[in-house]
Design a protein around this motif. Structure first.
Motif, PDB file in Angstrom:
ATOM      1  N   LEU A 126      -1.160   6.846  -4.249  1.00 16.33           N
ATOM      2  CA  LEU A 126      -0.779   8.020  -5.037  1.00 16.33           C
ATOM      3  C   LEU A 126      -1.547   9.220  -4.518  1.00 16.33           C
ATOM      4  CD1 LEU A 126      -0.695   6.577  -8.631  1.00 16.33           C
ATOM      5  CD2 LEU A 126       1.168   7.768  -7.469  1.00 16.33           C
ATOM      6  N   TYR A 153       4.535  -6.263  -4.304  1.00 13.22           N
ATOM      7  CA  TYR A 153       4.943  -7.591  -3.817  1.00 13.22           C
ATOM      8  C   TYR A 153       4.462  -8.729  -4.711  1.00 13.22           C
ATOM      9  CZ  TYR A 153       0.236  -8.514  -1.951  1.00 13.22           C
ATOM     10  OH  TYR A 153      -1.114  -8.741  -1.844  1.00 13.22           O
ATOM     11  N   ASP A 210      -9.220 -10.717  -4.326  1.00 10.98           N
ATOM     12  CA  ASP A 210      -7.797 -10.849  -4.639  1.00 10.98           C
ATOM     13  C   ASP A 210      -7.714 -11.013  -6.156  1.00 10.98           C
ATOM     14  OD1 ASP A 210      -5.302 -11.858  -5.225  1.00 10.98           O
ATOM     15  OD2 ASP A 210      -5.283 -13.354  -3.628  1.00 10.98           O
ATOM     16  N   ILE A 211      -7.022 -10.117  -6.820  1.00  9.31           N
ATOM     17  CA  ILE A 211      -6.978 -10.145  -8.291  1.00  9.31           C
ATOM     18  C   ILE A 211      -6.513 -11.502  -8.822  1.00  9.31           C
ATOM     19  CG2 ILE A 211      -4.648  -9.100  -8.395  1.00  9.31           C
ATOM     20  CD1 ILE A 211      -7.504  -8.692 -10.978  1.00  9.31           C
ATOM     21  N   GLN A 214       0.816  -1.227   0.000  1.00  8.85           N
ATOM     22  CA  GLN A 214       0.000   0.000   0.000  1.00  8.85           C
ATOM     23  C   GLN A 214       0.841   1.265   0.000  1.00  8.85           C
ATOM     24  OE1 GLN A 214      -2.888  -0.669   3.155  1.00  8.85           O
ATOM     25  NE2 GLN A 214      -4.211  -1.811   1.770  1.00  8.85           N
ATOM     26  N   GLU A 260     -10.261  -4.487  -5.110  1.00 15.48           N
ATOM     27  CA  GLU A 260      -9.465  -4.144  -3.923  1.00 15.48           C
ATOM     28  C   GLU A 260      -9.561  -5.284  -2.909  1.00 15.48           C
ATOM     29  OE1 GLU A 260      -7.173  -1.703  -2.923  1.00 15.48           O
ATOM     30  OE2 GLU A 260      -7.100  -3.134  -1.285  1.00 15.48           O
ATOM     31  N   GLY A 305      -6.311  -3.014  -7.475  1.00 17.79           N
ATOM     32  CA  GLY A 305      -5.873  -2.335  -6.249  1.00 17.79           C
ATOM     33  C   GLY A 305      -6.348  -0.902  -6.227  1.00 17.79           C
TER      34      GLY A 305
HETATM   35  N1  SAM Z   1      -4.734   2.610  -6.758  1.00 15.85           N
HETATM   36  C1  SAM Z   1      -4.353   3.148  -5.483  1.00 15.85           C
HETATM   37  C2  SAM Z   1      -3.477   4.340  -5.711  1.00 15.85           C
HETATM   38  O1  SAM Z   1      -2.967   4.485  -6.811  1.00 15.85           O
HETATM   39  O2  SAM Z   1      -3.284   5.122  -4.777  1.00 15.85           O
HETATM   40  C3  SAM Z   1      -3.636   2.123  -4.592  1.00 15.85           C
HETATM   41  C4  SAM Z   1      -2.355   1.535  -5.139  1.00 15.85           C
HETATM   42  S1  SAM Z   1      -1.441   0.588  -3.950  1.00 15.85           S
HETATM   43  C5  SAM Z   1       0.176   0.621  -4.675  1.00 15.85           C
HETATM   44  C6  SAM Z   1      -1.892  -1.095  -4.296  1.00 15.85           C
HETATM   45  C7  SAM Z   1      -3.298  -1.469  -3.890  1.00 15.85           C
HETATM   46  O3  SAM Z   1      -3.514  -2.841  -4.234  1.00 15.85           O
HETATM   47  C8  SAM Z   1      -3.586  -1.367  -2.393  1.00 15.85           C
HETATM   48  O4  SAM Z   1      -4.787  -0.691  -2.191  1.00 15.85           O
HETATM   49  C9  SAM Z   1      -3.679  -2.832  -1.925  1.00 15.85           C
HETATM   50  O5  SAM Z   1      -4.533  -3.012  -0.819  1.00 15.85           O
HETATM   51  C10 SAM Z   1      -4.210  -3.498  -3.172  1.00 15.85           C
HETATM   52  N2  SAM Z   1      -3.894  -4.932  -3.279  1.00 15.85           N
HETATM   53  C11 SAM Z   1      -2.834  -5.593  -2.761  1.00 15.85           C
HETATM   54  N3  SAM Z   1      -2.868  -6.894  -3.094  1.00 15.85           N
HETATM   55  C12 SAM Z   1      -3.973  -7.066  -3.855  1.00 15.85           C
HETATM   56  C13 SAM Z   1      -4.563  -8.201  -4.491  1.00 15.85           C
HETATM   57  N4  SAM Z   1      -3.986  -9.408  -4.420  1.00 15.85           N
HETATM   58  N5  SAM Z   1      -5.727  -8.032  -5.163  1.00 15.85           N
HETATM   59  C14 SAM Z   1      -6.310  -6.809  -5.221  1.00 15.85           C
HETATM   60  N6  SAM Z   1      -5.802  -5.698  -4.650  1.00 15.85           N
HETATM   61  C15 SAM Z   1      -4.641  -5.814  -3.971  1.00 15.85           C
END
Ligand code: SAM
Length: 279
Positions: free
Chosen positions: A23, A118, A94-95, A20, A69, A48
């Motif tokens: 942006l 990750y 979970d994507i 997390q 998300e 995400g």
């Molecule tokens: N889009 C937002 C931004 O740009 O501010 C958040 C980006 S942040 C780098 C990554 C996002 O992916 C987080 O909100 C995290 O909770 C979510 N995330 C992490 N693992 C994920 C998964 N396996 N499936 C879906 N979302 C996930």
């Protein structure tokens, strides 16, 4: 309100384990959304959605946004941030568990995402291996990964071969850690990958192609005749012969090969009489 204050007010501590890094810079968000060249009829998949900052920019440009998300703590925030955008559907998932063919139902789509670092490679694989692929991907990734995606022969890896087999990747922006909250420890870059309708090289079958490429990169520092011999379970002589007939010096290393050279090896490997390859 900026992201930090918003999260503090909601008592949400960003989770490093979920990648997390949110942006918060409006110019960066516009730059990413603009790089996707979204038409008003497009469907966009966002991986995400986080605080919804990028989701809003996508919703302003697209016909529909499907935002995934995993963190349920962010769902109330997402729903409230996106309440004025009926063209957004938020999915708590979970994507990697999402069947893209089912979710998209066969319609054309783009992917725009600030990826959780990750699992970047796993997500790329999930996107590339979907039966029904996106038309293009605009992804924020670690700069080092971005450079691997666009690498040229001499610095290729399994990741570059895969990305360049499925599409044409290019770096469209470099992002400093300061545009995120919290700041990631590494620099980031935005990569746009235009996905090919057909692979750019002729291969016997994708599985055979990747079997050969993975074997080649299995022991990266070794000469190809050795890595292919162990990775494909064939003798050194057969591996050297295969490479020579494909026009590739058996002493070269995997990172130096072009896609066309890998394809030539895979075509010959697939066509070989299996008996020749018994050690
Ligand atoms: N889009 C937002 C931004 O740009 O501010 C958040 C980006 S942040 C780098 C990554 C996002 O992916 C987080 O909100 C995290 O909770 C979510 N995330 C992490 N693992 C994920 C998964 N396996 N499936 C879906 N979302 C996930």
């Amino acid at each position: 309100m900026n992201v930090k204050h918003l999260l503090e007010k909601l008592n949400i501590q960003p989770k490093k384990s979920l990648g997390q890094n949110f942006l918060q810079d409006p110019n960066t968000l516009d730059k990413i959304a603009n790089a996707a060249d979204i038409a008003p009829t497009d469907t966009v998949l966002e991986i995400g959605a986080g605080t919804g900052a990028l989701t809003i920019k996508l919703a302003q440009r697209a016909a529909q946004v499907l935002a995934i998300e995993i963190d349920e703590r962010l769902l109330p925030l997402l729903h409230s941030q996106l309440r004025d955008f009926p063209n957004v559907n938020v999915y708590h998932a979970d994507i990697l568990q999402v069947d893209l063919d089912v979710l998209l139902g066969g319609r054309p789509y783009l992917v725009v995402a600030n990826l959780p670092y990750y699992i970047t490679s796993k997500i790329l694989r999930h996107l590339f291996e979907a039966r029904h692929k996106a038309q293009r991907l605009v992804l924020t990734v670690q700069q080092e990964v971005a450079e691997r995606l666009v690498a040229a022969p001499g610095e290729m890896s399994l990741l570059s071969v895969s990305a360049q087999f499925y599409g044409s990747p290019r770096i469209v922006a470099r992002l400093s850690p300061s545009v995120f909250y919290p700041r990631p420890e590494v620099a980031s870059a935005v990569v746009r990958i235009d996905v090919y309708a057909q692979p750019p090289v002729e291969v016997p079958d994708e599985q055979v192609f990747f079997h050969v490429v993975s074997a080649g990169f299995g022991q990266r520092r070794k000469q190809l005749k050795n890595s292919l011999s162990s990775g494909l379970a064939i003798s050194h002589t057969a591996a050297a012969d295969l490479l020579t007939r494909a026009g590739v010096d058996p002493m070269r290393r995997a990172e130096t090969l072009s896609l066309e050279e890998w394809a030539a090896i895979a075509r010959l490997f697939a066509a070989q009489d299996a008996r020749l390859f018994v050690q």
